[in-house]
Design a protein around this motif. Structure first.
Motif, mmCIF file in Angstrom:
data_model
loop_
_atom_site.group_PDB
_atom_site.id
_atom_site.type_symbol
_atom_site.label_atom_id
_atom_site.label_comp_id
_atom_site.label_asym_id
_atom_site.label_seq_id
_atom_site.Cartn_x
_atom_site.Cartn_y
_atom_site.Cartn_z
ATOM 1 N N LEU A 2 0.831 -1.199 0.000
ATOM 2 C CA LEU A 2 0.000 0.000 0.000
ATOM 3 C C LEU A 2 0.869 1.254 0.000
ATOM 4 O O LEU A 2 1.805 1.366 0.795
ATOM 5 C CB LEU A 2 -0.899 0.009 1.243
ATOM 6 N N LEU A 3 0.542 2.182 -0.872
ATOM 7 C CA LEU A 3 1.098 3.527 -0.808
ATOM 8 C C LEU A 3 0.131 4.392 -0.019
ATOM 9 O O LEU A 3 -1.044 4.524 -0.396
ATOM 10 C CB LEU A 3 1.271 4.103 -2.216
ATOM 11 N N ALA A 58 -3.414 2.514 -3.269
ATOM 12 C CA ALA A 58 -3.012 3.762 -2.622
ATOM 13 C C ALA A 58 -4.189 4.351 -1.857
ATOM 14 O O ALA A 58 -5.328 4.285 -2.314
ATOM 15 C CB ALA A 58 -2.515 4.771 -3.658
ATOM 16 N N VAL A 59 -3.896 4.898 -0.684
ATOM 17 C CA VAL A 59 -4.843 5.710 0.076
ATOM 18 C C VAL A 59 -4.122 7.005 0.410
ATOM 19 O O VAL A 59 -3.108 7.000 1.114
ATOM 20 C CB VAL A 59 -5.316 5.015 1.371
ATOM 21 N N ALA A 94 -7.228 3.258 -6.036
ATOM 22 C CA ALA A 94 -6.697 4.515 -5.508
ATOM 23 C C ALA A 94 -7.831 5.223 -4.784
ATOM 24 O O ALA A 94 -8.922 5.387 -5.337
ATOM 25 C CB ALA A 94 -6.146 5.393 -6.621
ATOM 26 N N THR A 95 -7.583 5.619 -3.551
ATOM 27 C CA THR A 95 -8.612 6.223 -2.708
ATOM 28 C C THR A 95 -8.129 7.559 -2.174
ATOM 29 O O THR A 95 -7.003 7.668 -1.687
ATOM 30 C CB THR A 95 -8.943 5.306 -1.519
ATOM 31 N N LEU A 96 -8.973 8.556 -2.271
ATOM 32 C CA LEU A 96 -8.699 9.855 -1.676
ATOM 33 C C LEU A 96 -9.591 10.032 -0.452
ATOM 34 O O LEU A 96 -10.796 9.771 -0.508
ATOM 35 C CB LEU A 96 -8.982 10.986 -2.662
ATOM 36 N N GLY A 319 -3.295 6.860 9.899
ATOM 37 C CA GLY A 319 -4.716 6.685 9.635
ATOM 38 C C GLY A 319 -4.990 6.262 8.200
ATOM 39 O O GLY A 319 -5.818 5.382 7.957
ATOM 40 N N ALA A 320 -4.294 6.877 7.253
ATOM 41 C CA ALA A 320 -4.476 6.493 5.849
ATOM 42 C C ALA A 320 -4.044 5.048 5.630
ATOM 43 O O ALA A 320 -4.720 4.278 4.940
ATOM 44 C CB ALA A 320 -3.676 7.439 4.945
ATOM 45 N N ALA A 321 -2.914 4.663 6.242
ATOM 46 C CA ALA A 321 -2.436 3.289 6.115
ATOM 47 C C ALA A 321 -3.407 2.311 6.764
ATOM 48 O O ALA A 321 -3.681 1.230 6.225
ATOM 49 C CB ALA A 321 -1.048 3.162 6.739
ATOM 50 N N ALA A 322 -3.968 2.675 7.911
ATOM 51 C CA ALA A 322 -4.917 1.794 8.603
ATOM 52 C C ALA A 322 -6.147 1.550 7.749
ATOM 53 O O ALA A 322 -6.642 0.422 7.652
ATOM 54 C CB ALA A 322 -5.304 2.405 9.944
#
Length: 337
Positions: A2-3, A58-59, A94-96, A319-322
């Motif tokens: 994951l990025l 990616a998040v 890919a998530t924003l 938080g993004a990684a979680a």
């Protein structure tokens, strides 16, 4: 792999993560100044080329509202599209998400060493938690228990109308309204806000600007670090800079209390972003607590709510990684696949 990324108006923080290592232990990390890049794609390419690795998803936590998988960074001239990122880097997804939503998602993963307590309070088990994050701008978010797990929700509350609570804040509102028209909390409670508070105190006759400080500010690309540094000078604090941070602490305390009431944050209020850890001595003064508690008939309610400063600068990245590693289903609605 994951990025994850924390995409802010001042800096960009990237990391590569795996489920085996979890969201607190990145395989690789890098921090870049946002102004060094023409686009988010250019920054990501730089990071990935430096690691020699290719992620599958990616998040990215961005400093602005996310609508339909797109976002415009509030304090950067960038337009970001999840679909374009997915195609450019050949990602499965890919998530924003909003950057303060990511900070809220990190709260269950933070440790005591990641926090400084300003008010003990009496937190409710599984109560709502609020995040107020002054950095370059002002972000707000919340964390709510859905019966099985905590879920983070974004907001753009930092752009809500500023409500003065003291006579000097009445003057501040009039001063900024003449300049900007609409005056949001971001205009007075952020890096942008600190610069505005300084101009108000200087031009409104509430503080005298020493010649040496005027010269130093004229040379500075960003006045905020200098104002904070001179306010915190242990030997000779600059009076006008001290007044700026006292006023900032009062406004931040009031808005933290406002958000606590709006979402009934019985689980606590958390101050994120880059500024609160840098100005801790001012947040520990009575000014912040007085403004936080100044809620009329709801004073007893907010008095029960604990307040913490998040000192871990990686909270949004965690938080993004979680969310990317352990809550893919919850991000699917915001993802472009």
């Amino acid at each position: 792999m994951l990025l994850a990324g924390d995409i802010g108006g001042t800096k960009l923080h990237f990391g590569l993560f795996t489920r085996e290592r979890g969201p607190r232990r990145a395989l690789a990390e890098a921090v870049y100044p946002s102004a060094d890049h023409d686009s988010l794609e250019a920054a990501i390419r730089r990071f990935l080329e430096g690691t020699g690795r290719l992620p599958a998803q990616a998040v990215l936590a961005v400093a602005g509202p996310v609508l339909g998988g797109t976002s415009r960074i509030t304090n950067l001239p960038w337009a970001i599209e999840a679909a374009r990122l997915r195609k450019t880097f050949k990602l499965r997804s890919a998530t924003l998400i909003n950057d303060v939503e990511a900070i809220a998602a990190s709260l269950p993963l933070l440790r005591r060493t990641d926090l400084v307590c300003l008010r003990e309070g009496t937190p409710a088990r599984r109560g709502n938690r609020a995040v107020v994050a002054p950095g370059t701008g002002l972000g707000e978010a919340c964390l709510r228990w859905d019966g099985r797990q905590y879920r983070a929700f974004p907001s753009e509350g930092g752009h809500a109308d500023f409500a003065p609570g003291t006579p000097i804040e009445d003057e501040l509102l009039a001063f900024l309204r003449a300049r900007y028209g609409h005056v949001s909390y971001e205009r007075v409670c952020s890096g942008i806000g600190i610069a505005n508070l300084y101009r108000f105190l200087r031009e409104g006759g509430h503080g005298e600007e020493p010649p040496w400080l005027a010269e130093a500010l004229a040379r500075a690309d960003d006045p905020v670090p200098l104002i904070v540094e001179k306010a915190l000078d242990p030997k000779n604090p600059c009076d006008i800079c001290v007044r700026v941070l006292d006023l900032f602490a009062s406004i931040l305390g009031a808005e933290a209390g406002n958000l606590a009431l709006k979402i009934l944050a019985t689980g606590g209020v958390y101050l994120g972003g880059g500024i609160p850890p840098r100005v801790l001595p001012f947040l520990k003064k009575k000014t912040f607590a007085w403004a936080f508690l100044r809620k009329g008939r709801m004073r007893d309610l907010v008095a029960r709510i604990p307040v913490h400063v998040i000192t871990n600068p990686k909270a949004a990245l965690i938080g993004a990684a979680a969310l990317g590693l352990g809550a893919e289903s919850r991000t699917r609605s915001r993802s472009s696949r």
